[in-house]
Design an enzyme around this catalytic site. Structure first.
Site, PDB file in Angstrom:
ATOM      1  N   GLY A 226      -4.882  -2.229   5.476  1.00 42.27           N
ATOM      2  CA  GLY A 226      -4.064  -3.351   5.017  1.00 42.27           C
ATOM      3  C   GLY A 226      -4.725  -4.705   5.232  1.00 42.27           C
ATOM      4  O   GLY A 226      -4.830  -5.518   4.308  1.00 42.27           O
ATOM      5  N   ARG A 227      -5.186  -4.961   6.461  1.00 39.78           N
ATOM      6  CA  ARG A 227      -5.736  -6.298   6.747  1.00 39.78           C
ATOM      7  C   ARG A 227      -7.146  -6.479   6.194  1.00 39.78           C
ATOM      8  O   ARG A 227      -7.737  -7.552   6.352  1.00 39.78           O
ATOM      9  CB  ARG A 227      -5.692  -6.567   8.254  1.00 39.78           C
TER      10      ARG A 227
ATOM     11  N   GLU B  84      -4.612  -7.366  15.373  1.00 41.62           N
ATOM     12  CA  GLU B  84      -4.192  -6.015  15.002  1.00 41.62           C
ATOM     13  C   GLU B  84      -5.357  -5.038  15.181  1.00 41.62           C
ATOM     14  O   GLU B  84      -5.161  -3.856  15.428  1.00 41.62           O
ATOM     15  CB  GLU B  84      -3.685  -6.001  13.546  1.00 41.62           C
TER      16      GLU B  84
ATOM     17  N   LYS C 100       0.841  -1.202   0.000  1.00 39.75           N
ATOM     18  CA  LYS C 100       0.000   0.000   0.000  1.00 39.75           C
ATOM     19  C   LYS C 100       0.872   1.248   0.000  1.00 39.75           C
ATOM     20  O   LYS C 100       0.709   2.142  -0.803  1.00 39.75           O
ATOM     21  CB  LYS C 100      -0.900  -0.052   1.234  1.00 39.75           C
TER      22      LYS C 100
ATOM     23  N   HIS D 289      -3.856 -33.764  17.594  1.00 39.32           N
ATOM     24  CA  HIS D 289      -2.684 -34.531  18.026  1.00 39.32           C
ATOM     25  C   HIS D 289      -1.618 -33.611  18.613  1.00 39.32           C
ATOM     26  O   HIS D 289      -0.456 -33.991  18.711  1.00 39.32           O
ATOM     27  CB  HIS D 289      -2.123 -35.325  16.850  1.00 39.32           C
TER      28      HIS D 289
ATOM     29  N   LYS E  14       9.307  -1.219  14.441  1.00 33.44           N
ATOM     30  CA  LYS E  14       9.807  -0.874  13.101  1.00 33.44           C
ATOM     31  C   LYS E  14      10.808   0.265  13.197  1.00 33.44           C
ATOM     32  O   LYS E  14      11.884   0.247  12.599  1.00 33.44           O
ATOM     33  CB  LYS E  14       8.645  -0.382  12.224  1.00 33.44           C
TER      34      LYS E  14
ATOM     35  N   GLU F 239      10.554  -4.616   4.562  1.00 33.45           N
ATOM     36  CA  GLU F 239      10.699  -6.011   4.133  1.00 33.45           C
ATOM     37  C   GLU F 239      10.360  -6.159   2.642  1.00 33.45           C
ATOM     38  O   GLU F 239      11.086  -6.809   1.882  1.00 33.45           O
ATOM     39  CB  GLU F 239       9.763  -6.918   4.940  1.00 33.45           C
TER      40      GLU F 239
HETATM   41  C1  G6Q Z   1      -2.557  -4.060   8.203  1.00 30.35           C
HETATM   42  C2  G6Q Z   1      -1.326  -3.356   8.477  1.00 30.35           C
HETATM   43  C3  G6Q Z   1      -0.076  -4.045   7.989  1.00 30.35           C
HETATM   44  C4  G6Q Z   1       0.271  -3.755   6.541  1.00 30.35           C
HETATM   45  C5  G6Q Z   1       1.708  -4.174   6.285  1.00 30.35           C
HETATM   46  C6  G6Q Z   1       2.128  -3.955   4.858  1.00 30.35           C
HETATM   47  O1  G6Q Z   1      -3.660  -3.664   8.470  1.00 30.35           O
HETATM   48  O2  G6Q Z   1      -1.442  -2.064   8.027  1.00 30.35           O
HETATM   49  O3  G6Q Z   1      -0.088  -5.437   8.168  1.00 30.35           O
HETATM   50  O4  G6Q Z   1      -0.604  -4.429   5.686  1.00 30.35           O
HETATM   51  O5  G6Q Z   1       2.552  -3.479   7.156  1.00 30.35           O
HETATM   52  O6  G6Q Z   1       2.015  -2.611   4.516  1.00 30.35           O
HETATM   53  P1  G6Q Z   1       2.180  -2.152   3.038  1.00 30.35           P
HETATM   54  O7  G6Q Z   1       1.071  -2.749   2.227  1.00 30.35           O
HETATM   55  O8  G6Q Z   1       2.106  -0.653   3.061  1.00 30.35           O
HETATM   56  O9  G6Q Z   1       3.509  -2.650   2.549  1.00 30.35           O
END
Ligand code: G6Q
Length: 551
Positions: free
Chosen positions: A268-269, A354, A207, A385, A513, A213
Site C-alpha cells: 500500500g505505502r 509503518e 487494493k 515559528h 481495526k 473507511e
Molecule cells: C500500507 C497499508 C495501508 C493501506 C490502507 C488502505 O502499506 O497497507 O495504509 O494502504 O489500509 O488499504 P486498501 O488500499 O486495501 O484500501
C-alpha cells in the site's frame, strides 16, 4: 540466525557511539578543511545530499559501513530489486521498483515477467487520463467530467495526494482533483459541497476493496450521485476503481472496463507508482507521471550500483540507524522548505513508521535494540515559528532533514531567496549554536548593559552540535520528486536490513481495526447484537457517548 546486536561490527558501532564526549564537534568540523575522508556531499539522481553536519568521524562512518557489510546489505538490495519474497510474513515480493522499469526490463515474480503487465496498465492509465483531461469522458447526463474525487486511505491516499499537491503548482490544471480519506463524514461532505454530480468522477482506490473507511465513503458518494442524477445506472459513468479485487469492484457497480488493477507484490505505502497513481496522471498529466517514474528509476539505479560509501539511501539509512539505535534519538524531523511539499511529512510518516515501527525481527523474536523513530515535521518556514524552539534549545537531540530547491515554482519578488536563506540558516544554527559568551558579547555590542546581558545570556545560548541533513536540487518537478520519494523508500529498506525487520508488512494496524468492527454495533441507534466491548473503560465510554448523543 545471528542477531545483528551480536555481530562484532554492531558492537564496534555501539562502542563508538557510547561516549558523546568524543564525537567530533560540528563547530570544529565546520572550521577544519579537509574535514573527513568520508564523503560529505552525495550526488544521486539529480539530488545533492549534504551529510557533513553529523557528529561522526571517519572511524564511526567506517564502522557503520562495516556493519552494513556484515548485514549483507549488498545482497539484500539485490534481493529486493530482483523480486525475491522479501515480505516473508505475507510470502510476497516488494517489487514496487518494477512499476518504474522501462518496457525492455525483465522482472520475475514466481517465474513470470511482470513488466509487460505493468506497461499494459500504464497504457490504459495514459489513455484514460488523456481522455478525461481532454473532456472526452462524459458523465451520465452527457457533460464532460471536470472534477475528480479520490476515495482511499493510507497508501491509497497519502502518496498520490502528496504528489498531486507537490506537482499541481507546476502545471496547468484542467481538472480539479480532490482526496477524501477519513471515515468522518465531514471530509466527504465538505469535499462534495461545491461539486456538480453531473461533472464529478469518483476514483475508488483500494487494493483490497474491503477497507471500511473507503467503502463507507464510496457508498455515500454513490448515494449522493444516484440521488442527484436520479438513476442508479449513473454509477457506471461516474466511478472508476483501482484495486486488486476485481470481483468486489464489479459488485459495487464499477464498469469492468473502468477498473485499473495491480498485484499483491505492491505494498500500500509503495503503491503510488502503480494504478493507485491514476489521480496523479489525471491531475497533472500522464507525461508528468512518467517523469515521476523516471526520477524514481534513476534513484533505483543509483541504489543498485553506487558503492555503499557513495550510495545516498545507504548513507542516510546508516545515519538513521546511528541516531535511533545507538544515540537514543526517538524522533526525526523532516522540514521541506517548499510549500508544495506540505504533505511530505504525512507521506513519510506512513512510509517510515509503518515499515519500521516493529518490535520483532524477521525470525519472530523480540528485538533487543531500538527500531524506527517517530517521524514528524511541517514545511519551513512555518515550523520555525512553532517547534524549532525545541530543536534548538530542547533537552533532546532530534536529527532534521532539510529539503530545498534552488529555483522556485513561483518567481515572485524576493520570496525564494528568503526561503533558501532561512533553510540554510536553520541547519547552520542547529550545528554551530551560540555560546553564552557570544550571546553576552552580542548583547553588549547592541548596547545592552552588562547586568541585563548577564541575566539574559543563559536564555540566549544555543548548545548547537545538533545534526541535520540537507537535500537540494535544481527545481521541484516530477523527476526530482520521484527521485526524492525513492531515496526515502530505499533509506527505509537499508534500516530494515540493519535491524533485521520486515519493512513490508504492517500487522500493527490490524488490532484496532478488528476492535472497531466489534464495537460499531454497540454504537447504533438501537444497539444491535454482535457488538463487543471487552473492557470496562470502553463499556463506560460507550454508555456516556450514547447518553451524550441522546442529549
Ligand atoms: C500500507 C497499508 C495501508 C493501506 C490502507 C488502505 O502499506 O497497507 O495504509 O494502504 O489500509 O488499504 P486498501 O488500499 O486495501 O484500501
Amino acid at each position: 540466525m545471528t542477531r545483528p546486536s551480536s555481530l562484532p561490527e554492531w558492537q564496534r558501532v555501539a562502542a563508538l557511539a557510547a561516549d558523546p564526549a568524543v564525537w567530533p564537534s560540528l563547530r570544529a568540523l565546520a572550521r577544519a578543511e579537509p574535514r573527513r575522508r568520508q564523503p560529505t556531499m552525495l550526488d544521486a539522481a539529480g539530488l545533492v545530499v549534504d551529510v557533513s553536519r553529523h557528529r561522526l568521524d571517519d572511524a564511526a562512518f567506517s564502522a557503520l559501513f562495516a556493519l552494513a557489510r556484515a548485514r549483507d546489505l549488498d545482497d539484500a538490495i539485490a534481493a529486493l530489486l530482483r523480486g525475491d519474497p522479501v515480505n516473508h510474513t505475507e510470502r510476497r515480493a516488494a517489487l514496487h521498483t518494477a512499476l518504474r522499469c522501462t518496457p525492455d526490463a525483465v522482472r520475475h515474480v514466481d517465474g513470470v515477467d511482470v513488466v509487460p503487465e505493468v506497461h499494459a496498465t500504464l497504457a490504459r492509465m495514459r489513455d484514460f487520463a488523456a481522455a478525461v483531461r481532454a473532456g472526452r469522458v462524459l458523465g451520465h447526463t452527457g457533460q464532460a467530467l471536470t472534477h475528480v474525487v479520490n476515495l482511499g486511505i493510507g497508501g491509497s491516499d497519502l502518496g498520490p495526494q502528496m504528489v498531486v499537491e507537490a506537482l499541481r503548482p507546476v502545471c496547468p490544471d484542467p481538472l480539479d482533483v480532490r482526496f477524501v480519506s477519513n471515515v468522518d463524514a465531514t471530509h466527504l461532505v465538505q469535499t462534495l459541497r461545491d461539486l456538480d454530480p453531473a461533472r464529478t468522477l469518483f476514483v475508488v482506490a483500494s487494493k483490497t476493496f474491503t477497507t471500511q473507511e473507503t467503502m463507507a465513503n464510496a457508498a455515500s458518494a454513490r448515494a449522493w450521485l444516484v440521488d442527484a442524477l436520479g438513476d442508479p445506472a449513473a454509477v457506471r459513468a461516474h466511478f472508476v476503481a483501482i484495486s486488486t479485487n476485481l470481483e468486489a469492484t464489479r459488485a459495487f457497480g464499477v464498469d469492468p472496463a473502468r477498473v485499473f488493477g495491480f498485484r499483491d507484490w505492491v505494498g500500500g505505502r509503495y503503491s503510488l507508482w502503480s494504478a493507485i497513481g491514476l489521480p496523479i496522471a489525471l491531475a497533472v498529466g500522464f507525461e508528468r507521471f512518467e517523469a515521476l517514474l523516471a526520477g524514481a528509476r534513476a534513484m533505483d539505479a543509483h541504489y543498485a550500483t553506487a558503492p555503499l560509501e557513495h550510495n545516498a539511501p545507504v548513507v542516510l539509512g546508516l545515519l538513521a540507524v546511528w541516531y535511533a539505535t545507538f544515540c537514543g534519538c526517538r524522533s526525526h524531523a523532516v522540514v521541506p522548505y517548499d510549500q508544495a511539499l506540505h504533505r511530505w511529512p504525512a507521506w513519510l510518516q506512513q512510509l517510515d513508521m509503518e515499515s519500521l515501527g516493529k518490535h520483532v525481527d524477521r525470525a519472530g523474536r523480540p528485538v533487543d535494540h531500538a527500531t524506527g523513530p517517530v517521524i514528524w515535521g511541517e514545511p519551513g518556514t512555518n515550523g520555525q515559528h512553532a517547534f524549532f524552539q525545541l530543536l534548538h534549545q530542547g533537552t533532546q537531540i532530534v536529527p532534521v532533514d532539510f529539503i530545498v530547491a534552488a529555483r522556485p515554482i513561483h518567481a515572485l519578488g524576493d520570496h525564494h531567496r528568503l526561503l533558501v536563506a532561512n533553510c540554510l540558516a536553520q541547519s547552520q544554527a542547529l550545528a554551530l549554536g551560540k555560546t553564552t559568551d557570544e550571546a553576552r558579547a552580542e548583547m553588549r555590542a547592541a548596547g545592552v548593559d552588562a547586568t541585563e546581558a548577564d541575566r539574559l545570556a543563559p536564555y540566549r545560548t544555543f548548545p548547537g552540535e545538533r545534526p541535520s541533513t540537507t537535500i537540494v536540487f535544481d527545481a521541484l518537478g516530477p523527476e526530482r520528486l520521484g527521485a526524492l520519494l525513492a531515496l526515502y523508500e530505499h533509506r527505509v529498506h537499508v534500516q530494515s536490513v540493519i535491524w533485521d525487520l520486515n519493512a513490508f508488512d504492517q500487522w500493527g494496524v490490524e488490532l484496532g481495526k478488528q476492535m472497531a468492527g466489534s464495537l460499531a454495533p454497540l454504537l447504533a441507534d438501537a444497539p444491535a447484537d454482535g457488538g463487543v466491548a471487552t473492557d470496562a473503560t470502553t463499556r463506560a465510554l460507550v454508555a456516556r457517548l450514547q447518553a451524550l448523543r441522546r442529549g
